[in-house]
Design a protein around this motif. Structure first.
Motif, PDB file in Angstrom:
ATOM      1  N   PHE A   1      38.858  26.385  34.653  1.00 56.05           N
ATOM      2  CA  PHE A   1      39.335  27.506  35.459  1.00 56.05           C
ATOM      3  C   PHE A   1      38.405  28.703  35.285  1.00 56.05           C
ATOM      4  O   PHE A   1      37.870  28.925  34.204  1.00 56.05           O
ATOM      5  N   ALA A   2      38.252  29.483  36.344  1.00 53.64           N
ATOM      6  CA  ALA A   2      37.467  30.715  36.304  1.00 53.64           C
ATOM      7  C   ALA A   2      38.310  31.837  36.903  1.00 53.64           C
ATOM      8  O   ALA A   2      39.116  31.609  37.826  1.00 53.64           O
ATOM      9  N   GLN A   3      38.118  33.037  36.397  1.00 50.73           N
ATOM     10  CA  GLN A   3      38.871  34.183  36.904  1.00 50.73           C
ATOM     11  C   GLN A   3      38.420  34.507  38.329  1.00 50.73           C
ATOM     12  O   GLN A   3      37.238  34.608  38.617  1.00 50.73           O
ATOM     13  N   VAL A   4      39.422  34.695  39.219  1.00 52.89           N
ATOM     14  CA  VAL A   4      39.136  35.055  40.611  1.00 52.89           C
ATOM     15  C   VAL A   4      39.798  36.373  41.008  1.00 52.89           C
ATOM     16  O   VAL A   4      39.630  36.834  42.129  1.00 52.89           O
ATOM     17  N   GLY A   5      40.577  36.962  40.092  1.00 55.81           N
ATOM     18  CA  GLY A   5      41.230  38.233  40.381  1.00 55.81           C
ATOM     19  C   GLY A   5      42.130  38.667  39.245  1.00 55.81           C
ATOM     20  O   GLY A   5      42.182  38.016  38.195  1.00 55.81           O
ATOM     21  N   THR A   6      42.830  39.796  39.451  1.00 57.58           N
ATOM     22  CA  THR A   6      43.804  40.298  38.480  1.00 57.58           C
ATOM     23  C   THR A   6      45.034  40.793  39.228  1.00 57.58           C
ATOM     24  O   THR A   6      44.968  41.106  40.415  1.00 57.58           O
ATOM     25  N   ARG A   7      46.138  40.874  38.516  1.00 59.02           N
ATOM     26  CA  ARG A   7      47.379  41.449  39.034  1.00 59.02           C
ATOM     27  C   ARG A   7      47.903  42.409  37.974  1.00 59.02           C
ATOM     28  O   ARG A   7      48.481  41.982  36.980  1.00 59.02           O
ATOM     29  N   LYS A   8      47.681  43.687  38.197  1.00 56.65           N
ATOM     30  CA  LYS A   8      48.121  44.719  37.251  1.00 56.65           C
ATOM     31  C   LYS A   8      49.652  44.779  37.225  1.00 56.65           C
ATOM     32  O   LYS A   8      50.304  44.676  38.258  1.00 56.65           O
ATOM     33  N   GLY A   9      50.207  44.941  36.029  1.00 55.22           N
ATOM     34  CA  GLY A   9      51.655  45.088  35.879  1.00 55.22           C
ATOM     35  C   GLY A   9      52.452  43.855  36.259  1.00 55.22           C
ATOM     36  O   GLY A   9      53.601  43.945  36.646  1.00 55.22           O
TER      37      GLY A   9
ATOM     38  N   ALA B   1      41.328  30.027  38.962  1.00 53.82           N
ATOM     39  CA  ALA B   1      41.346  28.878  39.868  1.00 53.82           C
ATOM     40  C   ALA B   1      40.315  27.852  39.415  1.00 53.82           C
ATOM     41  O   ALA B   1      39.353  28.191  38.704  1.00 53.82           O
ATOM     42  N   ARG B   2      40.523  26.622  39.846  1.00 50.87           N
ATOM     43  CA  ARG B   2      39.527  25.560  39.638  1.00 50.87           C
ATOM     44  C   ARG B   2      39.665  24.532  40.741  1.00 50.87           C
ATOM     45  O   ARG B   2      40.741  24.311  41.268  1.00 50.87           O
TER      46      ARG B   2
END
Length: 159
Positions: A131-139, A155-156
């Motif tokens: 898996f690799a980071q594709v974004g963030t969701r704060k809070g 995602a992968r």
């Protein structure tokens, strides 16, 4: 024919049954500040779009589980939890790999997940499994102290 995958420590992985809802809720409570209730697991287990895999022994004592949601050619790892006494034994890895193997027999070609950015063990597991980071969701994740943690969206591809 029953699907079975091998897991470490004499366990195996198989599809969850509706009768597993109580065990899944108990394990989820161990691992998350806001665990899901048994009724929610029972609802998910009744749906074809949310396959769930359990790691268990020959007597079906559940050591961990992974639940996904399928939509078209994508899947989302909704949750994964391992009993505290079974952690650090690669049960999570085995659950993910069984999930990937099962999805290879479906139209699904990509899997997504969210993970608390402070959960180093989980981030390491997911990264190790491609898996690799594709974004963030704060809070995204509520915490016991009233604050909220940021989720990494990862995602992968499943090829």
């Amino acid at each position: 024919m029953m699907k079975l995958w091998m897991a470490p420590a004499g366990l195996h992985i198989e599809p969850a049954r509706s009768s597993d809802a109580e065990d899944l809720a108990r394990l989820h409570q161990q691992g998350f500040y806001r665990g899901w209730p048994r009724e929610e697991f029972a609802s998910f287990l009744a749906e074809d779009a949310t396959p769930t895999y359990i790691a268990c022994d020959a007597k079906r004592r559940v050591a961990g589980f992974a639940m996904i949601r399928i939509g078209g050619d994508e899947a989302e790892l909704l949750t994964i939890a391992v009993d505290t006494k079974w952690r650090s034994k690669r049960i999570g890895t085995a659950l993910l790999r069984a999930t990937f193997a099962d999805l290879m027999m479906s139209p699904v070609r990509r899997m997504f997940l969210e993970v608390d950015e402070l959960n180093a063990a989980a981030v390491k597991l997911y990264t190790r499994e491609g898996f690799a980071q594709v974004g963030t969701r704060k809070g995204y994740y509520p915490k016991a102290d009233g604050s909220a943690a940021t989720a990494l969206v990862m995602a992968r591809d499943l090829d």
